[in-house]
Design a protein around this motif. Structure first.
Motif, PDB file in Angstrom:
ATOM      1  N   VAL A 142     -32.396  48.924  58.213  1.00  0.00           N
ATOM      2  CA  VAL A 142     -31.766  50.278  58.039  1.00  0.00           C
ATOM      3  C   VAL A 142     -31.075  50.237  56.768  1.00  0.00           C
ATOM      4  O   VAL A 142     -30.136  49.264  56.490  1.00  0.00           O
ATOM      5  N   SER A 143     -31.600  51.174  55.808  1.00  0.00           N
ATOM      6  CA  SER A 143     -30.650  51.344  54.570  1.00  0.00           C
ATOM      7  C   SER A 143     -29.346  51.379  54.514  1.00  0.00           C
ATOM      8  O   SER A 143     -28.791  52.172  55.487  1.00  0.00           O
ATOM      9  N   GLY A 144     -28.627  50.873  53.979  1.00  0.00           N
ATOM     10  CA  GLY A 144     -27.057  50.587  53.870  1.00  0.00           C
ATOM     11  C   GLY A 144     -26.503  49.492  54.662  1.00  0.00           C
ATOM     12  O   GLY A 144     -25.363  49.129  54.294  1.00  0.00           O
ATOM     13  N   VAL A 145     -27.063  48.701  55.588  1.00  0.00           N
ATOM     14  CA  VAL A 145     -26.787  47.604  56.220  1.00  0.00           C
ATOM     15  C   VAL A 145     -26.997  46.403  55.404  1.00  0.00           C
ATOM     16  O   VAL A 145     -28.178  46.121  54.646  1.00  0.00           O
ATOM     17  N   THR A 146     -25.981  45.583  55.217  1.00  0.00           N
ATOM     18  CA  THR A 146     -26.072  44.701  54.221  1.00  0.00           C
ATOM     19  C   THR A 146     -25.647  43.148  54.750  1.00  0.00           C
ATOM     20  O   THR A 146     -26.046  42.307  54.122  1.00  0.00           O
ATOM     21  N   ASN A 147     -25.329  43.105  55.989  1.00  0.00           N
ATOM     22  CA  ASN A 147     -25.260  41.693  56.605  1.00  0.00           C
ATOM     23  C   ASN A 147     -25.097  41.901  58.183  1.00  0.00           C
ATOM     24  O   ASN A 147     -25.151  43.032  58.787  1.00  0.00           O
ATOM     25  N   SER A 148     -25.350  40.842  58.839  1.00  0.00           N
ATOM     26  CA  SER A 148     -25.426  40.763  60.143  1.00  0.00           C
ATOM     27  C   SER A 148     -23.997  39.999  60.766  1.00  0.00           C
ATOM     28  O   SER A 148     -23.887  38.818  60.234  1.00  0.00           O
ATOM     29  N   GLY A 149     -23.564  40.352  61.911  1.00  0.00           N
ATOM     30  CA  GLY A 149     -22.531  39.851  62.626  1.00  0.00           C
ATOM     31  C   GLY A 149     -23.041  39.014  63.686  1.00  0.00           C
ATOM     32  O   GLY A 149     -22.528  38.199  64.456  1.00  0.00           O
ATOM     33  N   GLY A 150     -24.743  39.109  63.897  1.00  0.00           N
ATOM     34  CA  GLY A 150     -25.267  38.020  64.738  1.00  0.00           C
ATOM     35  C   GLY A 150     -25.561  39.117  65.966  1.00  0.00           C
ATOM     36  O   GLY A 150     -25.319  40.367  66.169  1.00  0.00           O
ATOM     37  N   ALA A 151     -26.673  38.589  66.726  1.00  0.00           N
ATOM     38  CA  ALA A 151     -27.128  39.153  67.816  1.00  0.00           C
ATOM     39  C   ALA A 151     -27.235  38.178  68.871  1.00  0.00           C
ATOM     40  O   ALA A 151     -27.210  36.888  68.630  1.00  0.00           O
ATOM     41  N   GLY A 152     -27.441  38.620  70.063  1.00  0.00           N
ATOM     42  CA  GLY A 152     -27.807  37.891  71.394  1.00  0.00           C
ATOM     43  C   GLY A 152     -28.241  38.572  72.313  1.00  0.00           C
ATOM     44  O   GLY A 152     -28.587  39.935  72.499  1.00  0.00           O
ATOM     45  N   ALA A 153     -29.026  37.662  73.338  1.00  0.00           N
ATOM     46  CA  ALA A 153     -29.582  38.135  74.616  1.00  0.00           C
ATOM     47  C   ALA A 153     -29.194  37.315  75.719  1.00  0.00           C
ATOM     48  O   ALA A 153     -29.076  35.879  75.375  1.00  0.00           O
ATOM     49  N   SER A 154     -29.252  37.653  76.939  1.00  0.00           N
ATOM     50  CA  SER A 154     -28.736  36.808  78.079  1.00  0.00           C
ATOM     51  C   SER A 154     -29.356  37.229  79.398  1.00  0.00           C
ATOM     52  O   SER A 154     -29.998  38.339  79.547  1.00  0.00           O
ATOM     53  N   ALA A 220     -22.715  51.797  62.159  1.00  0.00           N
ATOM     54  CA  ALA A 220     -22.436  51.005  61.055  1.00  0.00           C
ATOM     55  C   ALA A 220     -22.154  51.869  59.621  1.00  0.00           C
ATOM     56  O   ALA A 220     -21.187  52.002  59.027  1.00  0.00           O
ATOM     57  N   VAL A 221     -23.551  52.368  59.349  1.00  0.00           N
ATOM     58  CA  VAL A 221     -23.541  53.082  58.118  1.00  0.00           C
ATOM     59  C   VAL A 221     -22.690  54.569  58.324  1.00  0.00           C
ATOM     60  O   VAL A 221     -22.073  54.744  56.946  1.00  0.00           O
ATOM     61  N   ARG A 222     -22.804  55.216  59.288  1.00  0.00           N
ATOM     62  CA  ARG A 222     -21.763  56.469  59.414  1.00  0.00           C
ATOM     63  C   ARG A 222     -20.639  56.245  59.159  1.00  0.00           C
ATOM     64  O   ARG A 222     -19.855  57.146  58.762  1.00  0.00           O
ATOM     65  N   ARG A 223     -19.885  54.939  59.214  1.00  0.00           N
ATOM     66  CA  ARG A 223     -18.678  54.597  59.077  1.00  0.00           C
ATOM     67  C   ARG A 223     -18.190  54.368  57.593  1.00  0.00           C
ATOM     68  O   ARG A 223     -16.903  54.175  57.340  1.00  0.00           O
ATOM     69  N   LEU A 224     -19.124  54.342  56.953  1.00  0.00           N
ATOM     70  CA  LEU A 224     -18.797  53.928  55.299  1.00  0.00           C
ATOM     71  C   LEU A 224     -17.902  55.080  54.869  1.00  0.00           C
ATOM     72  O   LEU A 224     -18.012  56.245  55.090  1.00  0.00           O
ATOM     73  N   ASN A 225     -17.076  54.508  53.735  1.00  0.00           N
ATOM     74  CA  ASN A 225     -16.274  55.340  53.168  1.00  0.00           C
ATOM     75  C   ASN A 225     -15.418  56.197  53.954  1.00  0.00           C
ATOM     76  O   ASN A 225     -15.186  57.496  53.656  1.00  0.00           O
ATOM     77  N   PRO A 226     -14.614  55.607  54.833  1.00  0.00           N
ATOM     78  CA  PRO A 226     -13.531  56.266  55.483  1.00  0.00           C
ATOM     79  C   PRO A 226     -12.361  56.667  54.821  1.00  0.00           C
ATOM     80  O   PRO A 226     -12.121  56.296  53.729  1.00  0.00           O
TER      81      PRO A 226
END
Length: 448
Positions: A142-154, A220-226
């Motif tokens: 997705v445009s605007g996403v620059t990094n990952s905090g990680g993903a998981g499955a269980s 995450a993108v919607r939260r930019l420039n608060p």
């Protein structure tokens, strides 16, 4: 060994442990096995960071000698005779507890419904890895996403095996599957983080990994420039369903019988009185088929029933286990939960029942205010009801969400907040605590 055969073996061992306790001098006893199986995979930036698997069958024995009680825990393989004798010796040396007893024999479940809580689907580590990677990849695309905090499955299961000296013997298991991802949007000092997740009893009911990734990214993108907004009083605050569940959780905590008995609930003197706005109700139902927190019987062998904990704004019930009910001069309502060697009351499938307007209509009716999507900190005092939380979200202007907001604090008192709640109709009952979008008027907002 199949699940059925393994459960039968654990029930037999629990029954034998009780027999040993009675032989050692106990007047009454119960034995519990809290079961757990889990496997999980975590990834970040396309690489596996961790793979975990665990299995446990944790035994506990509770014995009563007169009004004295003691509990001991052990792992599988323990010596039944030694454990029983140790528990009885501990009980004889313990102070009297006037409230701790087994549930009344007449109240014990004789049979119980099949709630369809267990999905035997086997999910491999490769499948978990694939889902976690897919969720992260969808988010990073997705445009605007620059990094990952990680993903998981269980994937995993939990269960309870319970036997008592006055004739109860039962067991149940519930499966659980999950997916989650956290991502970062923006650069430098203007980065914003958000997440999405899903959890389900049945594997086929999980949301698609790609969908979870895209939703996390969009958040995450919607939260930019608060921006910050000015400090103000009498602000209308709208809670997104994800954070509205926290308000429902505060209600559950305030009407927990254990808190009432300890005098640590601000609603302890409010039974039979109005605690929510007229027309609002809170229900709790342990018997929902495939419910996220359903159980055919509680940790003491009692099948609970659906209760309107709060009806038309008026408080009707506390959550009660046997010992808590004894302390309050009441009767248990089948909400006892085993935690280690203790039994405490708790909610099951709790719902702040929805209103009849769409969330968009609720927001339009607010006009101006704050739409909260995330809360920070633990500033809730359940003794006094004082409420103060860091918050972020979006400013509402002319009935529409406008710009993102961060670094503000919202404050009030839960007593007042509960009486000012307005509910939308978008409840999601896939969580053990469920609530729709809700608005609370008259809060204080601390900003710039």
């Amino acid at each position: 060994m199949s699940e059925t055969i393994e459960t039968a073996s654990l029930l037999a061992r629990a029954g034998e442990l009780i027999d040993r306790a009675i032989q050692a001098g106990a007047d009454a006893a119960d034995a519990v096995v809290v079961r757990g199986r889990s496997s999980s995979v975590s990834v970040r930036l396309g690489k596996v960071e961790g793979t975990e698997a665990s299995e446990s069958d944790d035994f506990s024995l509770r014995v009563f000698v007169g009004r004295r009680v003691a509990s001991v825990s052990a792992n599988p393989g323990f010596d039944l005779k030694v454990l029983a004798e140790r528990a009885v010796a501990m009980a004889k040396a313990s102070p009297e507890d006037p409230y701790a007893t087994l549930a009344a024999e007449a109240d014990l479940a004789k049979d119980w419904p099949d709630l369809d809580l267990y999905d035997p689907t086997e999910v491999s580590a490769d499948q978990l890895t694939e889902a976690a990677l897919a969720a992260e990849a969808a988010a990073l695309a997705v445009s605007g996403v620059t990094n990952s905090g990680g993903a998981g499955a269980s994937a995993g299961m939990g269960g309870l095996v319970l036997a008592t000296s006055h004739g109860f013997s039962g067991a149940y298991s519930a499966s659980r599957f999950g997916r989650s991802v956290s991502v970062i949007a923006g650069e430098g000092t203007k980065m914003e983080r958000d997440y999405d997740f899903d959890s389900a009893l049945y594997f086929a009911d999980l949301r698609d990994a790609d969908e979870i990734g895209r939703e996390a990214a969009a958040r995450a993108v919607r939260r930019l420039n608060p921006r910050q907004v000015p400090t103000a009083k009498n602000v209308a605050v709208v809670y997104d369903p994800r954070v509205a569940r926290g308000i429902a959780g505060h209600i559950a905590g305030a009407i927990n019988g254990a808190s009432v008995a300890r005098k640590t609930s601000f609603l302890r003197d409010r039974m039979g009185k109005q605690v929510l706005k007229a027309g609002l109700s809170v229900t709790d139902d342990p018997l929902i088929v495939r419910g996220p927190s359903s159980r055919p019987f509680d940790g003491e062998g009692i099948t609970g029933k659906r209760l309107a904990m709060i009806e038309d704004g008026v408080l009707q019930h506390w959550f009660l286990s046997t010992s808590t009910a004894n302390e309050l001069g009441l009767k248990t309502n089948g909400r006892g939960v085993r935690g280690g060697t203790s039994v405490n009351p708790a909610s099951t499938n709790l719902a702040l029942e929805p209103g009849d307007i769409a969330p968009e209509e609720l927001i339009r009716s607010i006009g101006t205010g704050l739409y909260v999507t995330e809360l920070i900190g633990q500033g809730v005092n359940m003794v006094t009801g004082e409420y103060s939380r860091g918050a972020s979200g979006y400013w509402i202007e002319n009935g529409e969400l406008t710009f993102p907001v961060s670094e503000v604090t919202i404050a009030s008192n839960l007593t007042d907040m509960f009486l000012r709640i307005t509910l939308a109709n978008d409840i999601d009952r896939s969580f053990g605590v469920a609530a729709p979008t809700l608005a609370i008027e008259g809060m204080t907002l601390a900003g710039k």
